[in-house]
Design a protein around this motif. Structure first.
Motif, short mmCIF file in Angstrom:
data_model
loop_
_atom_site.label_atom_id
_atom_site.label_comp_id
_atom_site.label_asym_id
_atom_site.label_seq_id
_atom_site.Cartn_x
_atom_site.Cartn_y
_atom_site.Cartn_z
N LEU A 90 -27.51 -6.05 5.82
CA LEU A 90 -28.03 -5.50 4.58
C LEU A 90 -29.53 -5.77 4.46
CD1 LEU A 90 -27.35 -4.10 1.88
CD2 LEU A 90 -26.96 -6.38 0.93
N PHE A 91 -29.96 -6.98 4.82
CA PHE A 91 -31.39 -7.30 4.81
C PHE A 91 -32.16 -6.38 5.76
CE2 PHE A 91 -30.85 -11.99 3.42
CZ PHE A 91 -30.84 -11.59 2.09
N LYS A 92 -31.58 -6.15 6.95
CA LYS A 92 -32.23 -5.30 7.93
C LYS A 92 -32.41 -3.89 7.39
CE LYS A 92 -30.57 -5.75 12.01
NZ LYS A 92 -29.73 -5.63 13.20
N VAL A 93 -31.42 -3.36 6.71
CA VAL A 93 -31.51 -2.02 6.14
C VAL A 93 -32.54 -1.97 5.02
CG1 VAL A 93 -30.24 -0.28 4.83
CG2 VAL A 93 -29.18 -1.36 6.81
N ILE A 94 -32.53 -2.96 4.16
CA ILE A 94 -33.44 -2.97 3.02
C ILE A 94 -34.89 -3.06 3.48
CG2 ILE A 94 -34.22 -4.32 1.04
CD1 ILE A 94 -31.27 -5.06 0.57
N PHE A 95 -35.20 -4.00 4.37
CA PHE A 95 -36.58 -4.22 4.77
C PHE A 95 -37.06 -3.21 5.81
CE2 PHE A 95 -35.38 -8.54 3.25
CZ PHE A 95 -36.19 -8.51 2.13
N ALA A 96 -36.18 -2.63 6.61
CA ALA A 96 -36.59 -1.65 7.62
C ALA A 96 -37.04 -0.36 6.95
CB ALA A 96 -35.45 -1.37 8.59
N GLU A 97 -36.41 0.05 5.86
CA GLU A 97 -36.81 1.27 5.17
C GLU A 97 -38.21 1.13 4.60
OE1 GLU A 97 -33.91 2.38 2.28
OE2 GLU A 97 -32.33 2.55 3.77
N LYS A 98 -38.53 0.00 4.02
CA LYS A 98 -39.86 -0.20 3.47
C LYS A 98 -40.91 -0.18 4.56
CE LYS A 98 -38.36 -2.87 -0.53
NZ LYS A 98 -38.40 -4.16 -1.20
N LEU A 155 -18.42 -13.47 9.10
CA LEU A 155 -18.42 -12.03 8.88
C LEU A 155 -19.25 -11.67 7.65
CD1 LEU A 155 -17.19 -9.48 10.13
CD2 LEU A 155 -15.29 -9.72 8.56
N VAL A 156 -19.10 -12.44 6.58
CA VAL A 156 -19.89 -12.21 5.36
C VAL A 156 -21.38 -12.42 5.65
CG1 VAL A 156 -20.37 -13.10 3.05
CG2 VAL A 156 -18.02 -12.71 3.76
N ILE A 157 -21.73 -13.46 6.39
CA ILE A 157 -23.13 -13.71 6.74
C ILE A 157 -23.68 -12.55 7.58
CG2 ILE A 157 -24.67 -15.20 8.09
CD1 ILE A 157 -22.92 -17.56 7.18
N SER A 158 -22.88 -12.03 8.50
CA SER A 158 -23.31 -10.91 9.33
C SER A 158 -23.59 -9.68 8.47
CB SER A 158 -22.23 -10.59 10.36
OG SER A 158 -22.55 -9.42 11.07
N PHE A 159 -22.73 -9.39 7.49
CA PHE A 159 -22.96 -8.24 6.61
C PHE A 159 -24.23 -8.43 5.77
CE2 PHE A 159 -18.22 -7.31 6.82
CZ PHE A 159 -18.39 -6.28 7.72
N ILE A 160 -24.47 -9.64 5.32
CA ILE A 160 -25.68 -9.92 4.53
C ILE A 160 -26.93 -9.70 5.38
CG2 ILE A 160 -26.99 -11.75 3.38
CD1 ILE A 160 -24.29 -12.85 2.39
N LEU A 161 -26.90 -10.15 6.63
CA LEU A 161 -28.06 -9.95 7.52
C LEU A 161 -28.27 -8.47 7.81
CD1 LEU A 161 -27.68 -12.93 10.00
CD2 LEU A 161 -29.32 -12.68 8.14
#
Length: 118
Positions: A35-43, A27-33
């Protein structure tokens, strides 16, 4: 709690606890992934917005003799969908059918394989 031998109830406790730890880790790994998707998709989306949206593709000046107008329309629509623009911004002037690079026996074998019930 645990001695030299483990009873059935203790085995169940160990199993449930271990499965809980694995589930929590996943579950923690899923949240981290996510979060990465949100951070890099905005850029990436900000970079795309900065690019100009008008594109024109022009080819050589004449449509080949015997080219079907419906075929030209379908190819133009496919190109427009691929580059993400409207068909009014594209000019397709020449479509040249390409000769196949494979032998006729390979083409016939592929056709035979595609026949239903064959």
């Amino acid at each position: 709690m645990f001695g030299e031998t483990i009873e059935f109830g203790e085995m169940i406790i160990i199993t449930v606890f271990s499965m809980g730890v694995v589930f929590a880790t996943l579950l923690v790994i899923s949240f981290i992934l996510d979060l990465f998707k949100v951070i890099f998709a905005e850029k990436k989306s900000q970079e795309v917005k900065k690019e100009p949206q008008t594109q024109t593709i022009a080819a050589t000046p004449e449509i080949a003799a015997g080219t079907d107008e419906a075929l030209v329309a379908v190819i133009t629509a496919a190109i427009a969908a691929y580059i993400g623009t409207g068909t009014d911004k594209l000019i397709v002037r020449k479509i040249i059918p390409m000769a196949s690079q494979e032998p006729i026996w390979a083409q016939m074998g592929r056709i035979d394989q595609m026949k239903i019930g064959g």
